[in-house]
Scaffold this motif. Structure first.
Motif, mmCIF file in Angstrom:
data_model
loop_
_atom_site.group_PDB
_atom_site.id
_atom_site.type_symbol
_atom_site.label_atom_id
_atom_site.label_comp_id
_atom_site.label_asym_id
_atom_site.label_seq_id
_atom_site.Cartn_x
_atom_site.Cartn_y
_atom_site.Cartn_z
ATOM 1 N N LYS A 184 -35.801 38.288 42.948
ATOM 2 C CA LYS A 184 -35.001 37.137 42.522
ATOM 3 C C LYS A 184 -34.110 36.714 43.682
ATOM 4 O O LYS A 184 -33.352 37.517 44.206
ATOM 5 N N LYS A 185 -34.207 35.455 44.070
ATOM 6 C CA LYS A 185 -33.364 34.945 45.146
ATOM 7 C C LYS A 185 -32.025 34.462 44.591
ATOM 8 O O LYS A 185 -31.850 34.337 43.367
ATOM 9 N N GLN A 186 -31.076 34.181 45.480
ATOM 10 C CA GLN A 186 -29.801 33.619 45.069
ATOM 11 C C GLN A 186 -30.007 32.215 44.520
ATOM 12 O O GLN A 186 -30.805 31.447 45.037
ATOM 13 N N GLY A 187 -29.284 31.873 43.460
ATOM 14 C CA GLY A 187 -29.334 30.516 42.921
ATOM 15 C C GLY A 187 -29.766 30.453 41.477
ATOM 16 O O GLY A 187 -28.946 30.173 40.598
ATOM 17 N N PRO A 188 -31.035 30.723 41.190
ATOM 18 C CA PRO A 188 -31.492 30.641 39.801
ATOM 19 C C PRO A 188 -30.973 31.804 38.957
ATOM 20 O O PRO A 188 -30.657 32.868 39.478
ATOM 21 N N THR A 189 -30.882 31.586 37.639
ATOM 22 C CA THR A 189 -30.545 32.680 36.738
ATOM 23 C C THR A 189 -31.768 33.566 36.556
ATOM 24 O O THR A 189 -32.887 33.186 36.913
ATOM 25 N N SER A 190 -31.568 34.722 35.964
ATOM 26 C CA SER A 190 -32.705 35.610 35.695
ATOM 27 C C SER A 190 -33.676 34.944 34.729
ATOM 28 O O SER A 190 -34.896 35.092 34.856
ATOM 29 N N LEU A 245 -29.536 39.691 36.451
ATOM 30 C CA LEU A 245 -28.848 39.538 37.728
ATOM 31 C C LEU A 245 -28.140 38.189 37.696
ATOM 32 O O LEU A 245 -28.750 37.187 37.332
ATOM 33 N N ASP A 246 -26.860 38.157 38.052
ATOM 34 C CA ASP A 246 -26.144 36.894 38.091
ATOM 35 C C ASP A 246 -26.856 35.912 39.020
ATOM 36 O O ASP A 246 -27.565 36.321 39.946
ATOM 37 N N SER A 247 -26.630 34.631 38.798
ATOM 38 C CA SER A 247 -27.313 33.616 39.610
ATOM 39 C C SER A 247 -27.000 33.767 41.093
ATOM 40 O O SER A 247 -27.853 33.494 41.943
ATOM 41 N N ASN A 248 -25.799 34.234 41.425
ATOM 42 C CA ASN A 248 -25.417 34.378 42.833
ATOM 43 C C ASN A 248 -25.948 35.663 43.462
ATOM 44 O O ASN A 248 -25.826 35.862 44.664
ATOM 45 N N ALA A 249 -26.528 36.542 42.639
ATOM 46 C CA ALA A 249 -27.067 37.809 43.137
ATOM 47 C C ALA A 249 -28.560 37.686 43.388
ATOM 48 O O ALA A 249 -29.222 36.772 42.902
ATOM 49 N N SER A 250 -29.100 38.614 44.167
ATOM 50 C CA SER A 250 -30.527 38.619 44.459
ATOM 51 C C SER A 250 -31.052 40.046 44.336
ATOM 52 O O SER A 250 -30.305 40.984 44.121
ATOM 53 N N TYR A 279 -27.367 48.990 44.594
ATOM 54 C CA TYR A 279 -26.977 47.669 45.068
ATOM 55 C C TYR A 279 -26.434 47.769 46.485
ATOM 56 O O TYR A 279 -25.915 48.799 46.895
ATOM 57 N N VAL A 280 -26.549 46.682 47.202
ATOM 58 C CA VAL A 280 -25.825 46.496 48.459
ATOM 59 C C VAL A 280 -24.882 45.322 48.221
ATOM 60 O O VAL A 280 -25.329 44.232 47.844
ATOM 61 N N ALA A 281 -23.582 45.555 48.399
ATOM 62 C CA ALA A 281 -22.595 44.504 48.168
ATOM 63 C C ALA A 281 -21.845 44.221 49.462
ATOM 64 O O ALA A 281 -21.438 45.136 50.172
ATOM 65 N N VAL A 282 -21.669 42.952 49.756
ATOM 66 C CA VAL A 282 -20.870 42.525 50.893
ATOM 67 C C VAL A 282 -19.620 41.844 50.341
ATOM 68 O O VAL A 282 -19.722 40.900 49.553
ATOM 69 N N GLY A 283 -18.441 42.341 50.738
ATOM 70 C CA GLY A 283 -17.194 41.751 50.285
ATOM 71 C C GLY A 283 -16.490 41.041 51.425
ATOM 72 O O GLY A 283 -16.706 41.361 52.593
ATOM 73 N N GLU A 284 -15.682 40.060 51.080
ATOM 74 C CA GLU A 284 -14.887 39.363 52.085
ATOM 75 C C GLU A 284 -13.412 39.597 51.807
ATOM 76 O O GLU A 284 -12.890 39.208 50.756
ATOM 77 N N LEU A 285 -12.748 40.231 52.754
ATOM 78 C CA LEU A 285 -11.326 40.528 52.622
ATOM 79 C C LEU A 285 -10.460 39.284 52.786
ATOM 80 O O LEU A 285 -10.861 38.308 53.422
ATOM 81 N N GLU A 331 -21.716 38.710 48.646
ATOM 82 C CA GLU A 331 -23.170 38.828 48.459
ATOM 83 C C GLU A 331 -23.466 40.107 47.695
ATOM 84 O O GLU A 331 -22.845 41.143 47.935
ATOM 85 N N LEU A 332 -24.414 40.034 46.751
ATOM 86 C CA LEU A 332 -24.808 41.206 45.974
ATOM 87 C C LEU A 332 -26.320 41.245 45.880
ATOM 88 O O LEU A 332 -26.960 40.280 45.462
#
Length: 242
Positions: free
Chosen positions: A25-31, A69-74, A98-104, A204-205
């Motif tokens: 599943k790519k980012q954007g669409p819902t599951s 998976l949320d729409s913003n997740a892949s 999961y691999v999660a990228v956070g922005e401080l 990013e998730l």
């Protein structure tokens, strides 16, 4: 004539599928969007004119997914087809990676990159060592309060959808979860995985594993959404009485 026979054969094989497989599943669409697109592609391959994946009774094709998976997740989305849909509950209860990228430095109202920034703070003082120490408090058996902007539902509607419509939503009670391992893979401020004396949001998730299905080995890319590839990837289940 040969073409129609071939299409009929493909549809018969498609409707006879029973088991589990995984797609990317790519980012954007819902599951749900991904599931409907997958179904539409397969029905079209089988010769169904103007396939509408939502008309399940007419097309006699049962399909579901094993964990939103949320729409913003892949990442990995496990799909059950036929009697395989009865096995999807094991995916919901199974382990995930999961691999999660956070922005401080920036907090958002949705906790991810889709929301509006509601708070900004300095983050230069945060060190890699502090992050790694803090991660230890989030491993093991912990109580986790689900975020309001999530796929959890109230009266049949997702909390995130209700919030975006302006409805008042109460937080769900904390629930027990087990975090087997949590590591800091990369630390390049402002991008990393956790905030310390600052604020942050998930940029990013990516779900890299669900149950026995991994992103690298099992998840079919969109160009592989064909009956041939699914037959190769399918983990079958015994046919059960409906």
């Amino acid at each position: 004539m040969a073409g129609s026979i071939s299409n009929k054969s493909s549809l018969t094989k498609l409707q006879a599928l029973n088991g589990l497989f995984a797609v990317y599943k790519k980012q954007g669409p819902t599951s749900a969007d991904v599931l409907n697109s997958l179904k539409e592609v397969l029905l079209r391959e089988a010769g169904v004119e103007n396939p509408n994946p939502r008309k399940r009774k007419k097309q006699s094709m049962k399909m579901g997914h094993g964990g939103t998976l949320d729409s913003n997740a892949s990442g990995v989305l496990v799909v059950g087809v036929g009697n395989g849909t009865k096995m999807l509950s094991t995916m919901l209860a199974g382990s995930k990676k999961y691999v999660a990228v956070g922005e401080l430095g920036k907090a958002t109202d949705t906790l991810d990159a889709t929301g509006s920034v509601v708070l900004e703070k300095d983050f230069e003082h945060v060190t890699r060592l502090e992050v790694e120490e803090k991660l230890k408090t989030f491993t093991g058996d912990i109580m986790q309060i689900p975020p309001l902007y999530s796929a959890l539902k109230k009266d049949g509607q997702r909390l995130s959808v209700l919030l975006k419509k302006g409805h008042k939503v109460e937080a769900k009670p904390a629930r027990p979860v087990t975090v087997y391992n949590l590591t800091l893979q990369e630390f390049k401020p402002p991008l990393f995985t956790l905030a310390l004396s600052s604020c942050a949001h998930v940029k990013e998730l990516i779900r890299t594993k669900q149950g026995q299905f991994t992103l690298e080995e099992h998840a079919l890319q969109e160009e592989q959404w064909t009956l041939e590839h699914i037959l190769r990837a399918l983990q079958p289940c015994p046919e059960a009485d409906s």
